[in-house]
Design an enzyme around this catalytic site. Structure first.
Site, PDB file in Angstrom:
ATOM      1  N   LYS A 224       0.857  -1.184   0.000  1.00 41.42           N
ATOM      2  CA  LYS A 224       0.000   0.000   0.000  1.00 41.42           C
ATOM      3  C   LYS A 224       0.887   1.225   0.000  1.00 41.42           C
ATOM      4  CE  LYS A 224      -3.601   2.418   2.499  1.00 41.42           C
ATOM      5  NZ  LYS A 224      -4.563   2.370   3.596  1.00 41.42           N
ATOM      6  N   LYS A 277      -2.034  -1.573  -3.906  1.00 52.06           N
ATOM      7  CA  LYS A 277      -2.907  -0.408  -3.886  1.00 52.06           C
ATOM      8  C   LYS A 277      -2.080   0.857  -3.961  1.00 52.06           C
ATOM      9  CE  LYS A 277      -5.952   2.010  -0.775  1.00 52.06           C
ATOM     10  NZ  LYS A 277      -6.343   2.196   0.578  1.00 52.06           N
TER      11      LYS A 277
HETATM   12  C1  PBG Z   1      -7.492   3.302   5.317  1.00 54.48           C
HETATM   13  C2  PBG Z   1      -7.743   3.204   3.868  1.00 54.48           C
HETATM   14  C3  PBG Z   1      -7.531   4.158   2.857  1.00 54.48           C
HETATM   15  C4  PBG Z   1      -8.052   3.622   1.701  1.00 54.48           C
HETATM   16  C5  PBG Z   1      -8.514   2.347   2.009  1.00 54.48           C
HETATM   17  N1  PBG Z   1      -8.291   2.108   3.342  1.00 54.48           N
HETATM   18  C6  PBG Z   1      -7.016   5.536   2.894  1.00 54.48           C
HETATM   19  C7  PBG Z   1      -5.669   5.885   3.348  1.00 54.48           C
HETATM   20  O1  PBG Z   1      -4.789   5.037   3.545  1.00 54.48           O
HETATM   21  O2  PBG Z   1      -5.484   7.073   3.530  1.00 54.48           O
HETATM   22  C8  PBG Z   1      -8.108   4.299   0.360  1.00 54.48           C
HETATM   23  C9  PBG Z   1      -9.182   3.823  -0.549  1.00 54.48           C
HETATM   24  C10 PBG Z   1      -9.422   4.687  -1.729  1.00 54.48           C
HETATM   25  O3  PBG Z   1      -8.764   5.721  -1.953  1.00 54.48           O
HETATM   26  O4  PBG Z   1     -10.324   4.333  -2.497  1.00 54.48           O
HETATM   27  N2  PBG Z   1      -6.183   3.312   5.726  1.00 54.48           N
END
Ligand code: PBG
Length: 353
Positions: A224, A277
């Site tokens: 991520k 992601k």
């Molecule tokens: C929580 C989380 C996030 C997303 C999914 N889970 C945001 C972040 O890390 O700030 C992003 C999902 C999206 O942008 O569609 N940590």
């Protein structure tokens, strides 16, 4: 039916340069042995040889759950997506199921936030209530829950904050495990830790097993990235960090090898599904992780990727249907087995047509 294309000819009747350069000579193409276009001649042939096929069964549909009843409020930065109370959530998931979608990923928006995000483990919280409602109404639906503290903490970070503003890894793990247990008790099929703390998959796996939830799976947000593509999501759940940013825990977009390390660690710690992601700007990472691991690979087509397409389509600059299917196909082609996408329902309908 397709007509034979005449070979371009120079004015004096000899084959034009482009033909000569490919060794065509003057025989009208009779000596041309390689004709990849034969496989593109007709729709049925193209379908026969397509290397990648999208199917709604491979989509995971993200949904935002709020407390209350009969609530269905459109999220401004994510047109077509809603804040849903558990009853409306069931309606939305049932409609998605009818369209072929088999899995949803829930994000809970709590009534109150605190310093450490303890509310994330409230058995009566929105995620937990959403899971219960879905499992009661649609027992076969695969229900996944996002597991993170950022929408539950006043500061918006994904972990406990130390006195000097540092995000503390180990104290966060127990809170995540507590929240994971509350999701499993509610009936979640998979919990999806998105916090990027070290060792969280092992901690959550152990907590689940010790409590008898050995069938509850883990889909780990493994690679991520600290991405600017999460902007609309943070508006949707009110989780923008109140100070600093997430670069001390989310990955640097510059790194590719490190994604393999993260994915391997999560798999070793017990992740059933690993995730990359965002998706579109990280297709190389999806391909790497797919090649290196034997777990299903999910890719998250995130809020910013969705919002870009929606915004351009609203202005008439892009054909939303064509662009969305092309984007999703590219994510699958890169190697994603599962695609988490806000376009899930629309894409399922377009694929049906
Ligand atoms: C929580 C989380 C996030 C997303 C999914 N889970 C945001 C972040 O890390 O700030 C992003 C999902 C999206 O942008 O569609 N940590």
């Amino acid at each position: 039916m397709q007509r034979k294309q005449p070979i371009p000819r120079a004015v004096d009747g000899r084959a034009a340069d482009c033909g000569a350069a490919t060794g065509l000579g003057t025989d009208g193409g009779a000596s041309l042995t390689q004709r990849p276009r034969r496989l593109r001649r007709a729709q049925a042939i193209r379908q026969l040889v397509a290397e990648t096929r999208l199917h709604p069964h491979r989509f995971i549909y993200p949904l935002f759950v709020v407390p209350g009843a009969a609530r269905r409020e459109e999220i401004e930065a994510l047109p077509g997506q809603f804040h849903l109370s558990p009853d409306s959530l069931v309606e939305e998931a049932a409609a998605a199921w009818e369209e072929g979608i088999r899995s949803v990923l829930l994000f809970g928006l709590p009534e109150r936030k605190d310093e450490t995000g303890l509310e994330a483990g409230n058995p009566a919280g929105p995620s937990q209530a959403g899971v219960q409602a879905l499992k009661r109404a649609l027992p076969e639906l695969v229900v996944m829950t996002d597991l993170c503290l950022c929408s539950y903490t006043t500061h918006g970070h994904c972990g406990v904050v130390g006195s000097d503003g540092e995000i503390l890894n180990d104290p966060t793990l127990d809170i995540l495990a507590q929240a994971a247990l509350s999701h499993a008790e509610a009936g979640a099929d998979f919990v999806a830790p998105s916090d990027m703390m070290d060792g969280r998959v092992a901690t959550i796996r152990r907590a689940l097993d010790n409590a008898g939830f050995s069938d509850t799976g883990i889909m780990a947000y493994s690679a991520k990235y600290a991405s600017a593509f999460y902007g609309p999501f943070r508006d949707a759940v009110g989780s923008a960090p109140q100070f600093g940013d997430r670069r001390s825990y989310q990955m640097d977009p510059a790194n590719r090898r490190e994604a393999l390390r993260e994915a391997r660690l999560d798999a070793e710690e017990g992740a059933d599904i690993v995730m990359v992601k965002p998706a579109l700007a990280y297709l190389d990472v999806i391909a790497d992780v797919r090649a290196a691991l034997d777990r299903p690979v999910a890719a998250y087509n995130v809020s910013g990727e969705y919002a870009m397409v929606k915004a351009a389509a609203a202005r008439g600059w892009l054909d939303e249907r064509a662009v969305t299917l092309e984007v999703l196909t590219s994510i699958a082609r890169a190697g994603a087995d599962l695609i988490i996408t806000y376009h899930a329902r629309e894409a399922a309908r377009w694929l049906e047509q």
